[in-house]
Design a protein around this motif. Structure first.
Motif, PDB file in Angstrom:
ATOM      1  N   ALA A   1      -6.009   0.342  38.304  1.00 35.10           N
ATOM      2  CA  ALA A   1      -7.138   1.272  38.400  1.00 35.10           C
ATOM      3  C   ALA A   1      -6.619   2.642  38.819  1.00 35.10           C
ATOM      4  CB  ALA A   1      -8.151   0.755  39.411  1.00 35.10           C
ATOM      5  N   GLY A   2      -7.295   3.677  38.355  1.00 36.17           N
ATOM      6  CA  GLY A   2      -6.876   5.021  38.713  1.00 36.17           C
ATOM      7  C   GLY A   2      -6.767   5.895  37.486  1.00 36.17           C
ATOM      8  N   PRO A   3      -6.531   7.187  37.682  1.00 34.15           N
ATOM      9  CA  PRO A   3      -6.503   8.119  36.557  1.00 34.15           C
ATOM     10  C   PRO A   3      -5.294   7.907  35.650  1.00 34.15           C
ATOM     11  CG  PRO A   3      -5.772   9.205  38.556  1.00 34.15           C
ATOM     12  CD  PRO A   3      -6.271   7.856  38.978  1.00 34.15           C
ATOM     13  N   VAL A   4      -5.468   8.302  34.379  1.00 37.02           N
ATOM     14  CA  VAL A   4      -4.357   8.340  33.430  1.00 37.02           C
ATOM     15  C   VAL A   4      -3.979   9.808  33.260  1.00 37.02           C
ATOM     16  CG1 VAL A   4      -3.547   7.778  31.112  1.00 37.02           C
ATOM     17  CG2 VAL A   4      -5.186   6.276  32.271  1.00 37.02           C
ATOM     18  N   ILE A   5      -2.718  10.124  33.491  1.00 42.28           N
ATOM     19  CA  ILE A   5      -2.252  11.516  33.506  1.00 42.28           C
ATOM     20  C   ILE A   5      -1.170  11.705  32.452  1.00 42.28           C
ATOM     21  CG2 ILE A   5      -1.037  13.252  34.881  1.00 42.28           C
ATOM     22  CD1 ILE A   5      -2.348  11.988  37.365  1.00 42.28           C
ATOM     23  N   TYR A   6      -1.362  12.707  31.617  1.00 42.93           N
ATOM     24  CA  TYR A   6      -0.372  13.062  30.600  1.00 42.93           C
ATOM     25  C   TYR A   6       0.387  14.287  31.088  1.00 42.93           C
ATOM     26  CZ  TYR A   6       1.430  14.949  26.161  1.00 42.93           C
ATOM     27  OH  TYR A   6       2.230  15.463  25.168  1.00 42.93           O
ATOM     28  N   LEU A   7       1.707  14.155  31.248  1.00 47.63           N
ATOM     29  CA  LEU A   7       2.529  15.278  31.710  1.00 47.63           C
ATOM     30  C   LEU A   7       2.719  16.250  30.560  1.00 47.63           C
ATOM     31  CD1 LEU A   7       3.118  14.740  34.621  1.00 47.63           C
ATOM     32  CD2 LEU A   7       3.444  12.598  33.422  1.00 47.63           C
ATOM     33  N   SER A   8       2.122  17.438  30.694  1.00 45.69           N
ATOM     34  CA  SER A   8       2.084  18.402  29.598  1.00 45.69           C
ATOM     35  C   SER A   8       2.199  19.827  30.133  1.00 45.69           C
ATOM     36  CB  SER A   8       0.771  18.243  28.819  1.00 45.69           C
ATOM     37  OG  SER A   8       0.551  19.339  27.966  1.00 45.69           O
ATOM     38  N   PRO A   9       3.000  20.690  29.498  1.00 47.43           N
ATOM     39  CA  PRO A   9       3.106  22.081  29.967  1.00 47.43           C
ATOM     40  C   PRO A   9       1.815  22.868  29.832  1.00 47.43           C
ATOM     41  CG  PRO A   9       4.287  21.789  27.885  1.00 47.43           C
ATOM     42  CD  PRO A   9       3.903  20.422  28.368  1.00 47.43           C
ATOM     43  N   ARG A  10       0.853  22.370  29.054  1.00 47.80           N
ATOM     44  CA  ARG A  10      -0.419  23.082  28.926  1.00 47.80           C
ATOM     45  C   ARG A  10      -1.462  22.539  29.902  1.00 47.80           C
ATOM     46  NH1 ARG A  10      -2.922  20.750  23.211  1.00 47.80           N
ATOM     47  NH2 ARG A  10      -3.610  18.747  24.039  1.00 47.80           N
ATOM     48  N   GLY A  11      -1.072  21.616  30.775  1.00 56.34           N
ATOM     49  CA  GLY A  11      -2.008  20.982  31.686  1.00 56.34           C
ATOM     50  C   GLY A  11      -2.328  21.809  32.916  1.00 56.34           C
ATOM     51  N   ARG A  12      -3.232  21.292  33.713  1.00 59.39           N
ATOM     52  CA  ARG A  12      -3.598  21.919  34.994  1.00 59.39           C
ATOM     53  C   ARG A  12      -2.392  21.870  35.931  1.00 59.39           C
ATOM     54  NH1 ARG A  12      -7.765  18.958  39.145  1.00 59.39           N
ATOM     55  NH2 ARG A  12      -7.441  20.325  40.951  1.00 59.39           N
ATOM     56  N   PRO A  13      -2.067  22.965  36.617  1.00 57.45           N
ATOM     57  CA  PRO A  13      -0.898  22.973  37.500  1.00 57.45           C
ATOM     58  C   PRO A  13      -1.020  21.931  38.617  1.00 57.45           C
ATOM     59  CG  PRO A  13      -1.666  25.209  37.094  1.00 57.45           C
ATOM     60  CD  PRO A  13      -2.725  24.289  36.552  1.00 57.45           C
TER      61      PRO A  13
ATOM     62  N   PHE B   1       7.232  25.896  32.279  1.00 58.39           N
ATOM     63  CA  PHE B   1       8.478  25.718  31.553  1.00 58.39           C
ATOM     64  C   PHE B   1       8.362  24.431  30.759  1.00 58.39           C
ATOM     65  CE2 PHE B   1       8.840  24.177  35.889  1.00 58.39           C
ATOM     66  CZ  PHE B   1       9.195  22.846  35.717  1.00 58.39           C
ATOM     67  N   VAL B   2       9.280  24.208  29.834  1.00 57.99           N
ATOM     68  CA  VAL B   2       9.211  23.044  28.952  1.00 57.99           C
ATOM     69  C   VAL B   2      10.413  22.145  29.194  1.00 57.99           C
ATOM     70  CG1 VAL B   2       9.101  22.249  26.559  1.00 57.99           C
ATOM     71  CG2 VAL B   2       7.955  24.376  27.213  1.00 57.99           C
ATOM     72  N   LEU B   3      10.154  20.848  29.399  1.00 61.39           N
ATOM     73  CA  LEU B   3      11.196  19.846  29.552  1.00 61.39           C
ATOM     74  C   LEU B   3      11.330  19.053  28.256  1.00 61.39           C
ATOM     75  CD1 LEU B   3      10.091  18.519  33.051  1.00 61.39           C
ATOM     76  CD2 LEU B   3      12.091  19.941  32.601  1.00 61.39           C
ATOM     77  N   THR B   4      12.408  18.300  28.116  1.00 58.55           N
ATOM     78  CA  THR B   4      12.570  17.475  26.920  1.00 58.55           C
ATOM     79  C   THR B   4      11.657  16.263  26.937  1.00 58.55           C
ATOM     80  OG1 THR B   4      14.413  16.318  27.978  1.00 58.55           O
ATOM     81  CG2 THR B   4      14.968  18.175  26.556  1.00 58.55           C
ATOM     82  N   GLY B   5      11.131  15.915  28.091  1.00 59.41           N
ATOM     83  CA  GLY B   5      10.216  14.787  28.204  1.00 59.41           C
ATOM     84  C   GLY B   5       9.536  14.806  29.551  1.00 59.41           C
TER      85      GLY B   5
END
Length: 266
Positions: A111-123, A166-170
């Motif tokens: 249970a809990g949130p699903v979070i997508y690590l993305s450079p366009r996401g909320r800081p 910044f952008v990471l490879t993953g």
């Protein structure tokens, strides 16, 4: 009488969409904070999370880490997980059917949130870490290539979170950073609750400078006030330092601090 194992009475088995050997079925500790990571590189975990305070807390069962290999949900004989972008363009995009199966499995288990690590996401912020620490756990999707099909994000109402401009490879390094920031706030992990109250960002302020022995090094002395033993003066000095550093280095934080405290700019 023998001692009761630490995990006694805390184990539970979660169903999964993927067939598994019953003898190797993962055990979840009921009161432990659960971190799930959907990744193409499960071998990257626990990484640094297995060291120091987070590693000890992991061994003590204060939290658990489950790496979900995305490749297991892939299509065809070669377990493909990506395809070319609709509309053309460079790179590849993670397929929605593949990621959807992985997300469904993750949501059944924790249970809990699903979070997508993305450079366009909320800081990501300390406030977000505190919020995550109050939840049963969270699932982190580590992106690769050109990203994830938007339909998955929309369908499951997935939160997009960024660790910086910044952008990471993953997303694996970003996921480890967020998990580390959250786990250290769990009860009993740091041992000294006061340390989490006085550190950076606790009041939208950066932390004051720190010093230790020797009293003089390379011609530089510890500020006299810190050697005075006058706790009131020390507290005032530290506060003034924190405010000055925040005002100079992070005007965005300083503005939030001023608004929260109702103070007028001097």
């Amino acid at each position: 009488m023998t001692d009761t194992p630490r995990s006694h009475g805390r184990k539970t088995i979660r169903p999964s969409l993927q067939p598994r050997d019953l003898m190797s079925e993962e055990v979840h500790l009921v009161r432990a904070w659960q971190a799930q990571v959907i990744t193409l590189f499960p071998e990257a975990f626990p990484g640094v999370l297995g060291l120091s305070l987070t590693g000890r807390a992991l061994q003590e069962g204060r939290w658990q880490l489950h790496a979900i290999p995305l490749r297991e949900f892939g299509e065809g004989k070669h377990r493909n997980v990506d395809d070319t972008p609709a509309g053309g363009g460079a790179g590849m995009v993670l397929r929605p059917d593949v990621m959807g199966r992985a997300v469904e499995t993750a949501m059944q288990r924790v249970a809990g949130p699903v979070i997508y690590l993305s450079p366009r996401g909320r800081p990501f912020s300390q406030a977000m870490a505190r919020s995550l620490a109050t939840m049963p756990g969270a699932t982190f999707i580590c992106g690769r290539f050109e990203g994830l099909d938007q339909r998955v994000i929309d369908h499951y109402d997935i939160a997009e979170v960024s660790v910086g401009d910044f952008v990471l490879t993953g997303g694996e390094i970003a996921a480890q950073a967020i998990i580390d920031a959250t786990v250290r706030l769990l009860p009993g992990v740091l041992g000294n609750a006061a340390s989490t109250e006085e550190e950076s960002f606790s009041e939208d302020l950066l932390e004051h400078p720190q010093y230790t022995r020797p009293a003089e090094w390379q011609g530089r002395a510890i500020p006299d006030v810190l050697m005075s033993g006058h706790h009131g003066e020390i507290a005032r000095w530290r506060r003034a330092q924190a405010e000055a550093i925040t005002r100079a280095r992070r005007p965005d934080l300083w503005a939030r601090h001023m608004a929260r405290t109702g103070r007028a700019e001097e």
